[in-house]
Design a protein around this motif. Structure first.
Motif, PDB file in Angstrom:
ATOM      1  N   VAL A  61       1.133  -1.413  -0.504  1.00 14.06           N
ATOM      2  CA  VAL A  61      -0.050   0.351  -0.315  1.00 14.06           C
ATOM      3  C   VAL A  61       1.132   1.553  -0.039  1.00 14.06           C
ATOM      4  N   ASP A  62       0.319   2.047  -0.755  1.00 12.62           N
ATOM      5  CA  ASP A  62       1.422   3.604  -1.028  1.00 12.62           C
ATOM      6  C   ASP A  62       0.905   4.452  -0.335  1.00 12.62           C
ATOM      7  N   ASP A  63       1.197   4.147   0.617  1.00  7.04           N
ATOM      8  CA  ASP A  63       0.146   5.296   1.965  1.00  7.04           C
ATOM      9  C   ASP A  63       1.162   6.452   2.345  1.00  7.04           C
ATOM     10  N   ARG A  64       1.597   6.924   1.583  1.00 10.32           N
ATOM     11  CA  ARG A  64       2.754   8.099   1.882  1.00 10.32           C
ATOM     12  C   ARG A  64       1.974   9.546   1.280  1.00 10.32           C
ATOM     13  N   ASP A  65       1.685  10.214   2.289  1.00  9.58           N
ATOM     14  CA  ASP A  65       1.376  11.712   1.661  1.00  9.58           C
ATOM     15  C   ASP A  65       1.412  12.447   0.457  1.00  9.58           C
ATOM     16  N   ALA A  66       1.944  11.782  -0.694  1.00 10.40           N
ATOM     17  CA  ALA A  66       2.851  12.280  -1.283  1.00 10.40           C
ATOM     18  C   ALA A  66       1.490  12.644  -2.457  1.00 10.40           C
ATOM     19  N   ARG A  67       1.829  13.794  -4.046  1.00 10.58           N
ATOM     20  CA  ARG A  67       0.894  13.730  -4.722  1.00 10.58           C
ATOM     21  C   ARG A  67       0.769  12.521  -5.829  1.00 10.58           C
ATOM     22  N   ALA A  68      -0.519  12.710  -6.415  1.00 10.74           N
ATOM     23  CA  ALA A  68      -0.827  11.552  -7.284  1.00 10.74           C
ATOM     24  C   ALA A  68       0.644  11.518  -8.225  1.00 10.74           C
ATOM     25  N   GLY A  69       1.714  12.409  -8.908  1.00  6.82           N
ATOM     26  CA  GLY A  69       2.017  12.238  -9.321  1.00  6.82           C
ATOM     27  C   GLY A  69       3.486  11.626  -8.932  1.00  6.82           C
ATOM     28  N   VAL A  70       3.275  11.834  -8.157  1.00  7.72           N
ATOM     29  CA  VAL A  70       5.349  11.196  -7.411  1.00  7.72           C
ATOM     30  C   VAL A  70       4.447   9.663  -7.030  1.00  7.72           C
ATOM     31  N   LYS A  71       3.179   9.663  -6.467  1.00  9.79           N
ATOM     32  CA  LYS A  71       2.927   7.963  -6.189  1.00  9.79           C
ATOM     33  C   LYS A  71       2.595   7.285  -7.902  1.00  9.79           C
ATOM     34  N   PHE A  72       2.245   7.513  -8.660  1.00  6.89           N
ATOM     35  CA  PHE A  72       2.076   7.239  -9.891  1.00  6.89           C
ATOM     36  C   PHE A  72       3.843   7.170 -10.274  1.00  6.89           C
ATOM     37  N   ASN A  73       4.214   8.194 -10.896  1.00  8.01           N
ATOM     38  CA  ASN A  73       5.216   8.377 -11.224  1.00  8.01           C
ATOM     39  C   ASN A  73       6.505   6.723 -10.457  1.00  8.01           C
ATOM     40  N   ASP A  74       6.145   6.657  -9.264  1.00  7.88           N
ATOM     41  CA  ASP A  74       6.824   5.777  -8.353  1.00  7.88           C
ATOM     42  C   ASP A  74       6.693   4.051  -8.675  1.00  7.88           C
ATOM     43  N   ALA A  75       4.721   4.171  -9.275  1.00  4.07           N
ATOM     44  CA  ALA A  75       4.678   3.123  -9.312  1.00  4.07           C
ATOM     45  C   ALA A  75       5.253   2.182 -10.458  1.00  4.07           C
ATOM     46  N   ASP A  76       5.318   3.225 -11.641  1.00  7.26           N
ATOM     47  CA  ASP A  76       5.508   3.095 -12.700  1.00  7.26           C
ATOM     48  C   ASP A  76       6.564   2.981 -12.681  1.00  7.26           C
TER      49      ASP A  76
END
Length: 589
Positions: free
Chosen positions: A509-524
């Motif tokens: 679970v990406d529970d970081r309080d980060a912006r969507a872009g940051v999380k999507f980019n890390d996911a990719d």
RNA sequence: CGGGGCGUGGCGCAGCCUGGCAGCGCGCCUGCUUUGGGAGCAGGAAGUCGAAGGUUCAAAUCCUUUCGCCCCGACCA
């Protein structure tokens, strides 16, 4: 697992020194971290993938009837002296002097374990009733590489699966070998990598006794020869060339002329100097086969294959002749040898293509001079024409009427019929039913575990990052709650996490309080196969947004029963790699 | 082992040629605003300039030595 509790140090920028995609992405995605040249720490994500690859290997070894054990990395150098491999390995062997009670204990860190396992077997196996048996381990190996490079592809310490088979006769060895070969195919299929089993040099046993498993990839260190038509595949040392079908060009044979070529000794220099193609040159290579000199002719644009030459003349050892020998035999300095008018009469062998050369250029056996207008048959006659060079793209296939292609590849596995080299040296013998003593017949089978990962990444990534197959991904599902401060969202994330874990799905679970872009980019970047977004857009309708890493489209699924839906998707993909492979086919044409 | 390149906060780099206060971007910390594809503003912490020696009033910068990393080639049971 939750992102905030594990350790995934992703990087936006490429660290200096990383050049090839697998190296760059493994660093950027936080899979590995370099400690020194050729030695890497596996960070949590990297370790998970590495362990999963190792586990697949383990399961398939077990299925094939092999039995796991673990040997120490350390062993006494005396064992290596017995087989002559202290010298054979040279500086690649990591040697240590350990001080013990005022003495030095000389040990090596194993680059492989034939000596250790054969020593074990020589003590414990003495009857034909105890065989066949195949033993394996998954363990770190040490090789002091002259030049570690390409991230985890060539390191000084690396995880390897090495298996050793022990048989009473060749037929039984064949069965042990085939079982390993089949296990390898299953392993690489399960991992989702595209691979090619290729014929390799077979050593003492001869015949069809060695295969390398290669992942075709532009950044591979090895090259393989492959016929897309019939599937024939072999490495460069081994690859045969089919019958040469071209004809000699229909031109008049010219007179032999001696031309001055001051300072031009290499193919490139001579062809530039005389304004001709390298293919018009006949290069004359002087070898010593078991100490006896011989000459080999090959076209200027071709490379001689020492294995083929050695096999043809039936020599144990073959090496390029020393400059002194060359001068004595040809009567000229190195670089000006030719088949016409050598000082000493030695056997000459020619690659088959030489017979089609018209008006070729050869050395004149005289300093700074070459001959033009040289024609085989008229000016010289070799003992034999044979296949003596490396295959090149476009050469005829030895098995079908098609032509060969050359591909770069990463070697991930090797299966090899060893014979009695080690059992002989270490006295591993057994008694047959008539109490006759025989030497045990061995095979050895290696897989570079980290190379599976690097090979997969090398062939499966895009601009955004890694594209994992489900079986090798560090986590199978990534849950991305959009608003981690929203209680409702996090409650859903948590219960979905718990349900998926209970269902045996590896979920992060990406529970970081980060912006969507940051999380999507890390996911990719890290490349989790299945991404599930828990956000206001879907939740309004009671839906979740699902996307496979290799797809561009997202899909909505019902929040009700989502865990079951996701677990079903993962279970199917994990066993078939069907979507992953389909993506492969779309992208690669 | 031959050839080439590079070492400057955690990461990527500029500064070096022509010696004179150690900088930029990212990341990190605090606050406010923002919030579905790498946010904005304000404030802040953090560097033995790879190491040693030398030249100099003064060295990241010049000289010498050395260590490390990367690339090409050779090698790779």
């Amino acid at each position: 697992m939750y992102w905030s509790r594990t350790f995934i140090p992703t990087m936006k920028e490429t660290p200096e020194g990383a050049e090839i995609p697998s190296h760059i992405l493994m660093l950027r995605a936080g899979l590995i971290s370099q400690v020194m040249a050729g030695a890497y720490t596996y960070l949590p994500m990297g370790l998970r993938s590495l362990s999963k690859a190792a586990q697949i290997v383990r399961e398939e070894m077990n299925r094939a009837g092999a039995v796991e054990l673990v040997m120490p990395a350390m062993s006494p150098i005396a064992l290596w002296d017995q087989t002559g491999r202290t010298e054979a390995f040279g500086d690649v062997l990591v040697k240590l002097d350990l001080p013990r009670g005022g003495r030095k204990v000389r040990v090596v860190l194993g680059p492989t374990h034939e000596e250790i396992i054969t020593d074990l077997v020589s003590r414990q196996i003495s009857s034909y009733r105890q065989m066949p048996i195949t033993l394996y381990q998954i363990q770190n190996k040490f090789r002091n590489e002259e030049r570690p490079r390409f991230g985890v592809l060539r390191t000084s310490e690396f995880l390897m699966k090495d298996a050793y088979s022990f048989d009473t006769d060749l037929e039984s060895l064949g069965r042990s070998y085939d079982a390993m070969y089949e296990a390898y195919c299953r392993i690489f299929d399960r991992c989702g990598v595209e691979y090619l089993p290729v014929e390799a040099e077979s050593g003492p046993i001869g015949g069809d006794a060695s295969h390398e498993f290669m992942i075709p990839s532009g950044n591979g260190e090895d090259t393989v020869v492959h016929c897309p038509q019939c599937g024939y595949a072999a490495n460069t040392e081994k690859a045969e060339i089919g019958e040469r079908r071209q004809q000699a060009p229909d031109v008049e044979m010219a007179r032999i002329e001696k031309v001055a070529t001051p300072g031009a000794a290499t193919i490139e220099q001579v062809s530039q100097f005389l304004k001709c193609r390298p293919a018009d040159l006949i290069k004359t290579l002087l070898y010593e086969a078991d100490g006896k000199p011989l000459a080999v002719l090959a076209r200027g644009d071709h490379e001689a294959n020492e294995n083929k030459i050695r096999r043809m003349v039936g020599a144990d050892r073959l090496e390029l002749a020393a400059p002194g020998t060359i001068e004595r035999v040809t009567g000229a300095p190195v670089g000006f040898a030719g088949p016409v008018g050598m000082a000493e009469k030695i056997p000459i062998y020619a690659d088959a293509d030489i017979q089609f050369v018209r008006n070729g250029v050869t050395g004149a056996n005289e300093a700074d001079a070459h001959l033009t207008g040289v024609n085989p048959g008229r000016d010289f006659e070799p003992e034999a024409y044979a296949d003596l060079r490396n295959a090149t793209a476009g050469d005829p296939c030895p098995r079908c009427p098609s032509v060969l292609t050359i591909r770069e590849a990463i070697e991930v596995g090797h299966v090899f019929k060893l014979g009695t080299k080690y059992s002989e040296a270490l006295g591993a013998r057994f008694a047959d039913s008539k109490e006759q003593l025989h030497t045990i017949i061995m095979g050895c089978y290696g897989i570079g575990i980290a190379r599976i990962l690097a090979g997969l990444i090398e062939t499966n990534h895009d601009a955004a990052g890694i594209i994992w197959s489900v079986p090798l991904a560090p986590y199978e599902v990534l849950l991305v709650p959009m608003k981690v401060k929203d209680e409702e969202t996090m409650k859903i994330a948590q219960s979905l996490h718990d349900e998926l874990e209970a269902a045996g799905v590896e979920v992060l679970v990406d529970d970081r309080d980060a912006r969507a872009g940051v999380k999507f980019n890390d996911a990719d970047l890290v490349g989790f196969p299945l991404r599930v977004v828990i956000g206001p857009r879907g939740l309004k309708e009671g839906k979740l947004e699902v996307k496979w890493r290799w797809d561009t489209e997202t899909e909505m699924i019902d929040l009700d029963g989502a865990a079951k839906t996701l677990a079903g998707l993962i279970a199917e993909e994990k066993t078939t790699n069907a979507r992953f492979r389909a993506r492969d086919d779309n992208e690669k044409d």
